[in-house]
Structures are given as structure tokens and as C-alpha cells.
Write a protein that holds these residues in place. Structure first.
Motif, PDB file in Angstrom:
ATOM      1  N   LEU A  85      39.545   1.659   4.163  1.00  0.00           N
ATOM      2  CA  LEU A  85      39.584   0.386   5.213  1.00  0.00           C
ATOM      3  C   LEU A  85      39.531   0.911   6.398  1.00  0.00           C
ATOM      4  O   LEU A  85      40.177   1.401   7.258  1.00  0.00           O
ATOM      5  N   ALA A  86      38.448   0.019   7.315  1.00  0.00           N
ATOM      6  CA  ALA A  86      38.363   0.395   9.051  1.00  0.00           C
ATOM      7  C   ALA A  86      39.874  -0.495   9.755  1.00  0.00           C
ATOM      8  O   ALA A  86      40.239  -0.135  10.483  1.00  0.00           O
ATOM      9  N   TRP A  87      39.948  -1.867   8.716  1.00  0.00           N
ATOM     10  CA  TRP A  87      41.083  -2.512   9.059  1.00  0.00           C
ATOM     11  C   TRP A  87      41.677  -3.062   8.157  1.00  0.00           C
ATOM     12  O   TRP A  87      41.359  -3.261   7.141  1.00  0.00           O
ATOM     13  N   ALA A 112      33.579   9.101   4.795  1.00  0.00           N
ATOM     14  CA  ALA A 112      34.472  10.162   4.800  1.00  0.00           C
ATOM     15  C   ALA A 112      35.923   9.984   6.022  1.00  0.00           C
ATOM     16  O   ALA A 112      37.042  10.308   5.732  1.00  0.00           O
ATOM     17  N   GLN A 113      34.698   9.745   7.218  1.00  0.00           N
ATOM     18  CA  GLN A 113      36.779   9.688   7.982  1.00  0.00           C
ATOM     19  C   GLN A 113      37.292   8.601   7.962  1.00  0.00           C
ATOM     20  O   GLN A 113      38.214   9.154   8.737  1.00  0.00           O
ATOM     21  N   PHE A 114      36.483   7.267   7.266  1.00  0.00           N
ATOM     22  CA  PHE A 114      37.460   6.174   6.903  1.00  0.00           C
ATOM     23  C   PHE A 114      38.989   6.577   6.104  1.00  0.00           C
ATOM     24  O   PHE A 114      39.403   5.782   6.250  1.00  0.00           O
ATOM     25  N   ILE A 115      38.312   7.685   5.322  1.00  0.00           N
ATOM     26  CA  ILE A 115      39.326   7.847   3.907  1.00  0.00           C
ATOM     27  C   ILE A 115      40.700   9.202   3.725  1.00  0.00           C
ATOM     28  O   ILE A 115      40.404  10.078   5.362  1.00  0.00           O
ATOM     29  N   GLU A 116      41.470   8.070   4.159  1.00  0.00           N
ATOM     30  CA  GLU A 116      42.856   8.697   4.379  1.00  0.00           C
ATOM     31  C   GLU A 116      43.972   8.611   3.115  1.00  0.00           C
ATOM     32  O   GLU A 116      43.606   8.032   2.089  1.00  0.00           O
TER      33      GLU A 116
END
Length: 294
Positions: free
Chosen positions: A261-263, A250-254
Motif C-alpha cells: 500500500l502506498a498509503w 515491488a518498491q512498495f512492499i515492505e
């Protein structure tokens, strides 16, 4: 999305007992770790007892040394898995709350971190016991897939680490508000990829069967580093592919990054799992190529 398979009614706990006001429970996830380690230990012992499997008929260690290595491996799994999760997935939270880093009972383990921990533990033990490293890594790689298989099955039973929404007939309707929050119309359910089962089949069953066949039927252990290379590259490839249908953390979803995606650049990129898998594929390829040269 109104179609999908209902999630099976399986409790995450096998049983629980209360002693002196304290509740003790045996969970499927803990049992998966224990069973995976025990099965891997027996596979390793069976391999080192067959001299003909190894180059010059010299196994890397004796059966009793496998038991000694097991202690190091367990420490590597726990410490590496936890620190990997802290550093790779939620560093800001844990740096702000260092007291929570060791709270393993609250969940949060990384396979990539656990793999690094196991490799470091194996390197240290082999150096202390004067054991050749590559054959020892081959033995450890051969013993690992059963634990991966059981661990992913336990993830499914726990209804965690599920996949992205899907309309495929084998999509599973996982319980919980988070699993059912995928933007569907009111009154409709959300079916998701059972990505835990995909990983169990690819990383555990398929990869494990290939390694056992290569080791016990095709003489792969005679080329030190080959089995370890195939395992590391095979896991990295399987994880990279499954990440396309696995729900990211969840912390990567914006708002501007719904795929988590982390990158990424211009809508294309890689998840954290894919980023961590690429070095594994490269390392596995290196071990396999150099084993062939030997």
C-alpha cells in the motif's frame, strides 16, 4: 497453491532479425501500441465525418486535423507515460540516476501519466488550432479503449503486471522466479490473478463498447464532455477495483506492508494505482455532471 492454469507458450516477440550484428525484434507490446493508435484514429475519423453525432451538427475538427492531433497524442503517450512512471513509482531511483529517465526501451510506463500527457497534448493542440476542447476530449476518449484492450493483452503475453496469489480455478501460473515467490510450500506452484485480462475486459472491451453505443446510438456527443467524463470515471473505477487483486510494484512492499500500500494506516490503505484513480473518478464525474447541465 498447487492448482492453476498453465501460462500459454507465447513469445513476447513476433519475430526478430539480425542486421549488421544488431538484433531487431518486433514485440507484441509495440504492436499493441501501434494497432491501438491506428484503430483509435479510424474511430475518431469515423466520428467527425458524421455531423449528426455532434451538437448543432458541428464536429470539433476535420478528418485531416485528427491526423495532426495524432502526432501530439503519440508524444503525450510516450512522454507522459514515462514521466508518470518516474514520478509516481520510482522517483528516488531516477532522481539518483537521471540518465535512465529516457531509457524507455528498458520498460516502465504509467497509464495515469500517459493520460495526463494526452490531455496536455490535446489542450495545447486545441488552443493552437482554435478547436473547442470538450468535444475534442470526447472524440479522444471514444478512440482510447481499443489501445487499452490491446495493451493489457500485451502485458499478459509479456507475463508482467500479474495479480496477487489466488486459489480460484482461473488463476494463472506465470513463469519467472518473482511470479512464483508467494510464500507457498516447497514443491508447490503459485497461481495468480490474471489481472491484465481483468483490465483488458473492463477498461478496454466493456468501457469501449459502452462509449461506442452512447456516441453512435444515444447521441452522447451532443453533450460536450459526457463521453470524456464517462471514460475517465469509468477507467478510474475499473482500475481502482482491479487494484484489489493486482500485485503492487515491488518498491512498495515492505516487511510491515505486505500488501504494497502506498498509503496505509492500521493495516488499511490504498495502492498507488488507487490513489491515482481517485482524481480520475472525480474529474470524470465533474465532466459528466456539467455536460448534463449543458
Amino acid at each position: 497453491m498447487n492448482t492453476g492454469l498453465p501460462f500459454p507458450d507465447i513469445s513476447p516477440e513476433l519475430f526478430s532479425i539480425s542486421l549488421f550484428g544488431i538484433e531487431f525484434a518486433l514485440r507484441w507490446y509495440a504492436l499493441a501500441y501501434i494497432a491501438g493508435i491506428l484503430i483509435g484514429w479510424r474511430i475518431a475519423v469515423a466520428a467527425v465525418r458524421r455531423n449528426g453525432l455532434w451538437r448543432d451538427e458541428k464536429p470539433p475538427m476535420r478528418p485531416e486535423q485528427v491526423e495532426e492531433l495524432l502526432t501530439w497524442v503519440i508524444l503525450g503517450i510516450i512522454l507522459g507515460g514515462r514521466l508518470g512512471f518516474v514520478l509516481f513509482y520510482q522517483p528516488e531511483y531516477y532522481f539518483a540516476n537521471p540518465g535512465q529517465i529516457l531509457a524507455i526501451w528498458q520498460g516502465g510506463m504509467s497509464f495515469h501519466g500517459g493520460l495526463i500527457g494526452v490531455i496536455v497534448a490535446g489542450v495545447i493542440y486545441c488552443a493552437r488550432a482554435s478547436i473547442p476542447l470538450r468535444p475534442a476530449l470526447d472524440m479522444m476518449a471514444l478512440a482510447t479503449p481499443p489501445g487499452l484492450f490491446l495493451g493489457r493483452i500485451a502485458n499478459f503475453i509479456n507475463a508482467e503486471l500479474w495479480g496477487r496469489p489466488t486459489d480460484l480455478p482461473w488463476g494463472v501460473i506465470f513463469p519467472g522466479e518473482a511470479a512464483q515467490d508467494c510464500g507457498q510450500a516447497s514443491g508447490m506452484v503459485c497461481a495468480r490473478h490474471p489481472s491484465q485480462l481483468y483490465e483488458a475486459l473492463l477498461e478496454g472491451a466493456l468501457l469501449g463498447a459502452v462509449l461506442l453505443w452512447l456516441a453512435f446510438r444515444r447521441g452522447a456527443l451532443k453533450a460536450p464532455g459526457r463521453v470524456a467524463g464517462i471514460f475517465i470515471a469509468g477507467y478510474g473505477t475499473a482500475r481502482f477495483l482491479v487494484e484489489f487483486v493486482r500485485q503492487p510494484d515491488a518498491q512498495f512492499i515492505e516487511p510491515g506492508n505486505p500488501l504494497g500500500l502506498a498509503w496505509h494506516m492500521d493495516g488499511y490503505g490504498l495502492t498507488m494505482g488507487q490513489i491515482l484513480s481517485l482524481p480520475m473518478i472525480a474529474l470524470g464525474a465533474y465532466l459528466w455532471i456539467t455536460a448534463r447541465r449543458q
